[in-house]
Design an enzyme around this catalytic site. Sequence first.
Site: not given
Ligand code: 9MR
Length: 530
Positions: A325, A372, A408, A441, A443
Amino acid sequence: MFRSGAILGLLLLLSSETFAAVPPDLARCGSAKLEAIAQACSDLLGIEARFRNRGNEGERERRREGVRRRVVAAWAEAESFAGDATCAERTARGPDAVDALAALAEEVLAEVTPPRCAARLGRLARRHCRRLVNVEALALVSAQKADEARTRVVAQARRRLSLRWPGQGCSPGAEPDDALRRVLTLAGGAAAQASPRGLRELGDAVGVPVGVSIEPFEVAADPDYLPTLRRETGSLTAENAMKWAPIHPAPGQWNFGPADAVMDLAEEEGMRVRGHALVWGALSVPAYVEAASGPEQLRAYLAEHITGVVDRYAGRIAQWDVVNEPLSAILDPPTSDGLDDNVFQRLLGTAYIAEAFHLARAADPTVRLFLNENGIAAPGPRQDLFYDLVVDLLVQGVPIDGIGFQGHVGLTPLAVYPDRATWEASLRRFADLGLDVEITELDVSVLFRFGSSRPPLRAQADDYRAAFGACLRVPRCRGVTTWGISDRYTWVRSFLGLPDDPLPFDDGWIPKPAYFAMRGSLYERLYTGP
Ligand code: 9MR
């Protein structure tokens, strides 16, 4: 092709080459179900061909009800003689299967105009759908025989459509290939409802791994988790365990336990691993990094971190999300250049991205290195900005191998649901730069899915089909990973606190329509080939 499982029973006895993954009872039950859905596919297409546009909704529905009854009866019989509960768990419920297939038949034919073309295609497609789905019954007995039969039946369908499909004046679908594609979509959708084969096996068969992100402690605590992963997953991502703050909380201090647990599980089960994520400026940055005194210290932290993590798993991880990101989060106030305003960007400028990739490449010369990003599945200013960034990095010779499209859907951006063509165009745009692409990722939020005439879970299934179908049509799309697998553990609930159901399995590990949509896309790809 086969009747009531009797011939299959015989084949099972004769065959020495049974799928290890499909025990005999399950194969017998699955093939009987496939036979019934094969017939249903033919019947539903007949109904579509006959009643569509006739304004005779009552009669059409009455006939669909007949199909539903026949499938329910055949499936109940299949489950009883198999004496195996898993056969019920691995397929859709009978009425849902018929409804999903009826909706698919309607959709696939509705796009073909004028109506006489749709009716004609419906009639032509009947036998091909039936025969193709029956091949999947054979596949439960002999993979090799099924491969041969599949190729033969698809070739026959192609030949027959090229001779008999009127084409002219039909749009879309003028070309026999387009007509064939529609037939294969239908057959894939039908097989998906009834087959007991998991996504992992199907992903392997088409060479596109289907992945899941996990928290190892959740897998360990839930006895239903691992069996589902084994069947459905060919690739693992650590949802959090490999991020900077958890794995490297202080200089020189490492916490490899949970990441090792993911790695060990993957190796025991023969699954691929996506490493996620070495540098993510917006979240998961430990306090010591946020407090870096200046560019030199931050560079030193970057080097220690990336070298330490990549080196530990070198040769065992297929891909790393090196930077996650780099654009500003969709809901954040935009910065002047659209990039995320984080400590790396502030102290090192955009050069931090290049630096991270060079460090990762130095630590493991063969791992595939990914950038990503979220919210880039649809064209627009955000995708353009990201594209320009990627081109810039490539021009500088930064060793980027691939682009991760997070996906997402419905959340970033809010209430946007890209269709298949949109996904496909976006994936191709980046693949055309000579890069791998992957959906990393996926969903699909149902909370903000307004404006669809379909029930929420059916609409969600369509959105999964759009993403999967797109990836499976782009040769450089290397995999699709869902962000979790059961709604029970979704980040949308635990992190965002929203009462959402974005994943393919429900809270009780029952597969949802989204699951069968994913399976349908994989079957379709099995029929179309690469
Ligand atoms: O699903 C992840 C969540 O459990 C964490 O608290 C959060 C912060 O580290 O990150 C979430 O995963 C993210 C991913 O690493 C990067 N893209 C967005 C995802 C959803 O927020």
